[in-house]
Scaffold this active site. Structure first.
Site: not given
Ligand code: 13P
Length: 255
Positions: A10, A12, A96, A98, A168, A174, A213
Site C-alpha cells: 500500500n 499510500k 483502511h 486511515e 492492521e 507506521g 510495520s
Molecule cells: P506500515 O507498513 O508503514 O506500518 O503501514 C501499514 C499499512 O497501513 C498498510 O496498509
C-alpha cells in the site's frame, strides 16, 4: 500451510512518476518470475494505469487504495469502483484505518463500498484493526467483530472468496511497533474462526494479511504463523529491495 501467501504494498500518498519508473527498473523481472507468492501494489489513483502497465508482465496485481460507495454521479473527488474495473484493475483496499480515522468512514459506508466493489468483480482487501486504547481496554475482539459484522453485512456467499482480510492494528501502522507473533496470531485466529462460524466463510481458504510495520527483518516470524497468510505493507513496499525481500519470504512459505 496450504494457502498461497499474498504480499500487497500500500503505497499510500507516496511516489511520484519518476519514483515509479525507478521502482520497476530496480525490481528485476527474471527474479520475480521465480516467485510463488501473490504480489500486489496499490498506488495513488493517478498512477494506477502506469503501475498496471509496468506490473502486467510481472504477475503483480494492481488496485486502488479506496473507492466510492457509488458507481457514478455528483461525487466530486471520488473514484468509482466501476472506473477501477474499467481500468482492468484487480483489487481495492476498503476500510483502511486511515480512511476510518482521517476521513471518518463508518462501518456502514465501508459496507456499501465493499458490496458494490465485489458486485463488479473486484477483489476487496477489507481492512480492520483496533486502536491502542481499544487494545488496552480489552476491546480488541469486540472491535474486530463489529468491523466484520457491520462491514460485511449482506455479503453474498459466492463473493466470500473474493475477500482478503487485512488485520492492521492501528497502533502498529507506521510506528515501527510491530504486533508480536502471539498478538498477531491470536487476532488472526479469532478473525478466521469468527468468519467461519458466524458468516459461513471457508476457513481453510480465507486469506488474512497482517499489516503494521512489516519489514524484511520481521516478516518470516509473522508469515510463518498458522493463521497469517500474507502482509499488507506500507513503508517497506516503497523500496524495491525491501519489497522483493518480502516477496521472497512469502514465496518460500507458499506451498
Ligand atoms: P506500515 O507498513 O508503514 O506500518 O503501514 C501499514 C499499512 O497501513 C498498510 O496498509
Amino acid at each position: 500451510m496450504s494457502r498461497k501467501i499474498h504480499i500487497y504494498g500500500n503505497w499510500k500518498m507516496n511516489q511520484l512518476t519518476s519514483d515509479i519508473y525507478q521502482f520497476f527498473e530496480e525490481l528485476e523481472d527474471d527474479k520475480l518470475a521465480e516467485l510463488k507468492c501473490q504480489a500486489g501494489i496499490a498506488p495513488q489513483f493517478p498512477h494506477l494505469s502506469l503501475v498496471k502497465e509496468k506490473a502486467l508482465t510481472l504477475g503483480i496485481k494492481v488496485g486502488g487504495q479506496n473507492c466510492s460507495h457509488k458507481n457514478s454521479g455528483a461525487f466530486t473527488g471520488d473514484t468509482s469502483p466501476e472506473t477501477l474495473k474499467d481500468l482492468e484493475l484487480d483489487f481495492v483496499l476498503i476500510g483502511h484505518s486511515e480512511r476510518r480515522t482521517v476521513f471518518n468512514e463508518s462501518n456502514e459506508l465501508i459496507n456499501e463500498k465493499t458490496l458494490l466493489a465485489l458486485s463488479l468483480g473486484l477483489e476487496v482487501v477489507f481492512c480492520i484493526g483496533e486502536t491502542l486504547e481499544e487494545r488496552e481496554s480489552n476491546k480488541t475482539f469486540e472491535v474486530l467483530k463489529a468491523q466484520l459484522d457491520e462491514g460485511l453485512k449482506g455479503l453474498p456467499k459466492e463473493k466470500q472468496s473474493d475477500i482478503i482480510i487485512a488485520y492492521e492494528p492501528v497502533w502498529a501502522i507506521g510506528t515501527g511497533v510491530v504486533a508480536s507473533p502471539p498478538q498477531a496470531q491470536e487476532a488472526h485466529a479469532f478473525i478466521r474462526e469468527h468468519l467461519g462460524s458466524k458468516h459461513g466463510f471457508d476457513e481453510k481458504s480465507l486469506i488474512i494479511q497482517y499489516g503494521g510495520s512489516v519489514k524484511p527483518g520481521n516478516a518470516l516470524g509473522l508469515l510463518s504463523l498458522p493463521d497469517i497468510d500474507g502482509a499488507l505493507v506500507g513503508g517497506a513496499s516503497l523500496k524495491p529491495s525491501d519489497f522483493y525481500e518480502l516477496l521472497k519470504v512469502g514465496s518460500e512459505l507458499t506451498p
